[in-house]
Design an enzyme around this catalytic site. Structure first.
Site, PDB file in Angstrom:
ATOM      1  N   ARG A  58      -3.533 -56.460 -15.479  1.00  0.00           N
ATOM      2  CA  ARG A  58      -2.193 -55.886 -15.706  1.00  0.00           C
ATOM      3  C   ARG A  58      -1.349 -56.800 -16.597  1.00  0.00           C
ATOM      4  O   ARG A  58      -0.684 -57.719 -16.125  1.00  0.00           O
ATOM      5  CB  ARG A  58      -1.500 -55.683 -14.351  1.00  0.00           C
ATOM      6  CG  ARG A  58      -0.067 -55.186 -14.426  1.00  0.00           C
ATOM      7  CD  ARG A  58       0.068 -53.772 -14.864  1.00  0.00           C
ATOM      8  NE  ARG A  58      -0.587 -52.849 -13.942  1.00  0.00           N
ATOM      9  CZ  ARG A  58      -0.947 -51.601 -14.301  1.00  0.00           C
ATOM     10  NH1 ARG A  58      -0.697 -51.148 -15.507  1.00  0.00           N
ATOM     11  NH2 ARG A  58      -1.553 -50.818 -13.428  1.00  0.00           N
ATOM     12  N   GLN A  76      -8.676 -43.062 -16.644  1.00  0.00           N
ATOM     13  CA  GLN A  76      -7.424 -43.394 -17.332  1.00  0.00           C
ATOM     14  C   GLN A  76      -7.629 -44.563 -18.316  1.00  0.00           C
ATOM     15  O   GLN A  76      -8.163 -45.602 -17.949  1.00  0.00           O
ATOM     16  CB  GLN A  76      -6.398 -43.769 -16.249  1.00  0.00           C
ATOM     17  CG  GLN A  76      -5.240 -44.611 -16.679  1.00  0.00           C
ATOM     18  CD  GLN A  76      -3.974 -43.799 -16.936  1.00  0.00           C
ATOM     19  OE1 GLN A  76      -4.021 -42.584 -17.122  1.00  0.00           O
ATOM     20  NE2 GLN A  76      -2.854 -44.458 -16.947  1.00  0.00           N
ATOM     21  N   ARG A  81     -11.432 -51.427 -21.385  1.00  0.00           N
ATOM     22  CA  ARG A  81     -10.582 -52.461 -20.777  1.00  0.00           C
ATOM     23  C   ARG A  81     -11.159 -53.026 -19.488  1.00  0.00           C
ATOM     24  O   ARG A  81     -10.622 -53.994 -18.967  1.00  0.00           O
ATOM     25  CB  ARG A  81      -9.166 -51.927 -20.531  1.00  0.00           C
ATOM     26  CG  ARG A  81      -9.087 -50.812 -19.500  1.00  0.00           C
ATOM     27  CD  ARG A  81      -7.637 -50.455 -19.223  1.00  0.00           C
ATOM     28  NE  ARG A  81      -7.523 -49.371 -18.260  1.00  0.00           N
ATOM     29  CZ  ARG A  81      -6.410 -49.082 -17.619  1.00  0.00           C
ATOM     30  NH1 ARG A  81      -5.320 -49.792 -17.811  1.00  0.00           N
ATOM     31  NH2 ARG A  81      -6.369 -48.077 -16.776  1.00  0.00           N
ATOM     32  N   HIS A 159      -2.574 -51.634 -25.854  1.00  0.00           N
ATOM     33  CA  HIS A 159      -1.566 -51.428 -24.801  1.00  0.00           C
ATOM     34  C   HIS A 159      -0.760 -52.718 -24.590  1.00  0.00           C
ATOM     35  O   HIS A 159      -0.934 -53.422 -23.588  1.00  0.00           O
ATOM     36  CB  HIS A 159      -2.310 -51.040 -23.520  1.00  0.00           C
ATOM     37  CG  HIS A 159      -1.461 -50.427 -22.466  1.00  0.00           C
ATOM     38  ND1 HIS A 159      -0.299 -51.002 -22.008  1.00  0.00           N
ATOM     39  CD2 HIS A 159      -1.601 -49.273 -21.774  1.00  0.00           C
ATOM     40  CE1 HIS A 159       0.218 -50.227 -21.078  1.00  0.00           C
ATOM     41  NE2 HIS A 159      -0.547 -49.177 -20.917  1.00  0.00           N
ATOM     42  N   ASP A 204       8.048 -43.072 -20.634  1.00  0.00           N
ATOM     43  CA  ASP A 204       6.613 -42.989 -20.912  1.00  0.00           C
ATOM     44  C   ASP A 204       6.423 -41.952 -22.028  1.00  0.00           C
ATOM     45  O   ASP A 204       6.213 -40.774 -21.758  1.00  0.00           O
ATOM     46  CB  ASP A 204       5.862 -42.597 -19.624  1.00  0.00           C
ATOM     47  CG  ASP A 204       4.360 -42.751 -19.756  1.00  0.00           C
ATOM     48  OD1 ASP A 204       3.880 -43.026 -20.879  1.00  0.00           O
ATOM     49  OD2 ASP A 204       3.673 -42.581 -18.738  1.00  0.00           O
ATOM     50  N   GLU A 263       2.998 -49.790 -27.943  1.00  0.00           N
ATOM     51  CA  GLU A 263       1.560 -49.784 -28.177  1.00  0.00           C
ATOM     52  C   GLU A 263       1.214 -49.016 -29.449  1.00  0.00           C
ATOM     53  O   GLU A 263       1.472 -47.818 -29.532  1.00  0.00           O
ATOM     54  CB  GLU A 263       0.864 -49.098 -26.981  1.00  0.00           C
ATOM     55  CG  GLU A 263       1.450 -49.478 -25.630  1.00  0.00           C
ATOM     56  CD  GLU A 263       0.977 -48.573 -24.488  1.00  0.00           C
ATOM     57  OE1 GLU A 263      -0.066 -47.928 -24.620  1.00  0.00           O
ATOM     58  OE2 GLU A 263       1.678 -48.524 -23.464  1.00  0.00           O
TER      59      GLU A 263
HETATM   60  C1  BG6 Z   1       0.862 -46.254 -20.467  1.00  0.00           C
HETATM   61  C2  BG6 Z   1       0.833 -44.788 -20.167  1.00  0.00           C
HETATM   62  O1  BG6 Z   1       0.386 -46.486 -21.751  1.00  0.00           O
HETATM   63  O2  BG6 Z   1       0.061 -46.934 -19.518  1.00  0.00           O
HETATM   64  C3  BG6 Z   1       1.346 -44.570 -18.760  1.00  0.00           C
HETATM   65  O3  BG6 Z   1       1.596 -44.082 -21.117  1.00  0.00           O
HETATM   66  C4  BG6 Z   1       0.568 -45.378 -17.763  1.00  0.00           C
HETATM   67  O4  BG6 Z   1       1.301 -43.198 -18.435  1.00  0.00           O
HETATM   68  C5  BG6 Z   1       0.547 -46.835 -18.207  1.00  0.00           C
HETATM   69  O5  BG6 Z   1       1.146 -45.280 -16.488  1.00  0.00           O
HETATM   70  C6  BG6 Z   1      -0.251 -47.770 -17.313  1.00  0.00           C
HETATM   71  O6  BG6 Z   1      -1.512 -47.291 -17.066  1.00  0.00           O
HETATM   72  P1  BG6 Z   1      -2.470 -48.053 -16.085  1.00  0.00           P
HETATM   73  O7  BG6 Z   1      -3.714 -47.218 -15.988  1.00  0.00           O
HETATM   74  O8  BG6 Z   1      -2.765 -49.398 -16.710  1.00  0.00           O
HETATM   75  O9  BG6 Z   1      -1.746 -48.201 -14.786  1.00  0.00           O
END
Ligand code: BG6
Length: 296
Positions: A58, A76, A81, A159, A204, A263
């Site tokens: 994170r 997701q 990653r 990101h 977002d 991003e």
């Molecule tokens: C962002 C998305 O880029 O990443 C969000 O637009 C998302 O919708 C965020 O919540 C974090 O994603 P994750 O999977 O790392 O918790």
């Protein structure tokens, strides 16, 4: 310099002669630190980040590939990653980064397991470089290496979690009046109205076909981040605000005040590569004292 990071994970430390530095974990091919010549950290990494597979780290700069967000059938943000990348011992030439001496070349190829969830062979080469002035430059080259003659399609994002002093004092320039898809409203399309972007609640959004230069101004720190991009038409802007922050296990309840994700991305128009074809996408970050930017 390859060494051990948190939980024994391999990381590469880049140092530039004027004192700037960066760290890249092979897990995720993820930049987790970028420091200026005063040793100040410019990227945000959560104090609760879990440096342990299969969870993505994170903070820093996770790579979203082959899917951004939930825009597709994969997990997701895709799987790049949370895969183990390798040092690329046979890198292709990266002409535009030739001035930099502090860089590392990483490579990701799909495993047998990956091919079961995304049946396309590819080579993803990532160069992370510090310029002589301390700019952080990421260049991705993705090649379709399939022998089956089939094209593949992907979406992508760097990101990037910027470290900011107080989200309420931050503004972004370069996105005003653009169209965006709002992830908080069923990915519907809207047009941004008015002035520079500021923050007072969860955001977002995927800004579409943005200028190649975006400025993130941190008034309290008197610092401006300049993001430049190439091959990546869109820009995602994300901040959890308080409620979502509390729902995330690997993110502190108050940390939303000190981070902002901006991003460089390709989301609205997915990229298609035929066998043998290569795509290139670049993101360059610089951090400059705000006074240098006055009048821009
Ligand atoms: C962002 C998305 O880029 O990443 C969000 O637009 C998302 O919708 C965020 O919540 C974090 O994603 P994750 O999977 O790392 O918790």
């Amino acid at each position: 310099e390859l060494c051990k990071g948190i939980n024994g994970l391999d990381k590469v430390v880049l140092r530039e002669s004027r004192g700037t530095s960066a760290e890249v974990y092979l897990y995720g091919g993820q930049v987790t630190s970028w420091k200026n010549d005063h040793g100040e950290e410019l990227l945000f990494v959560s104090s609760k980040a879990i440096f342990k597979p299969p969870k993505a780290i994170r903070g820093g700069i996770p790579i979203c590939f082959p899917q951004f967000g939930s825009h597709g059938s994969l997990e997701q943000h895709g799987f790049a990653r949370n895969r183990q990348w390798s040092i690329d011992t046979d890198p292709l030439p990266f002409p535009t980064n030739s001035l930099s001496k502090a860089y590392v070349d990483l490579i990701l190829r799909p495993s047998e397991e990956d091919l079961k969830i995304w049946a396309h062979s590819f080579e993803f080469r990532l160069r992370v470089a510090l310029s002589p002035g301390g700019d952080l430059m990421l260049t991705s080259r993705i090649r379709n290496t399939s022998a089956d003659g089939k094209p593949f399609t992907f979406t992508f994002a760097y990101h990037t979690y910027f470290s900011v002093s107080d989200i309420s004092e931050v503004r972004i320039e370069g996105l005003e009046t653009l169209d965006y898809l709002d992830n908080l409203q069923n990915k519907e399309r809207f047009t941004e109205q008015g002035d520079a972007i500021t923050f007072e609640s969860e955001v977002d959004k995927i800004y579409l076909s943005t200028p190649t230069k975006i400025a993130i101004m941190d008034h309290e720190k008197k610092r401006t981040f300049v993001l430049r991009k190439d091959g990546l038409p869109d820009a995602v802007v994300w901040n959890t605000w308080d409620k979502k922050a509390k729902q995330m296990a690997d993110f502190g309840d108050d940390e939303y005040k000190h981070m902002l994700c901006v991003e460089a991305a390709a989301v609205e128009k997915p990229i298609t590569l035929k066998p043998g074809e290569e795509w290139k996408g670049r993101q360059e970050l610089s951090a400059v004292p705000s006074s240098y930017c006055s009048g821009q």
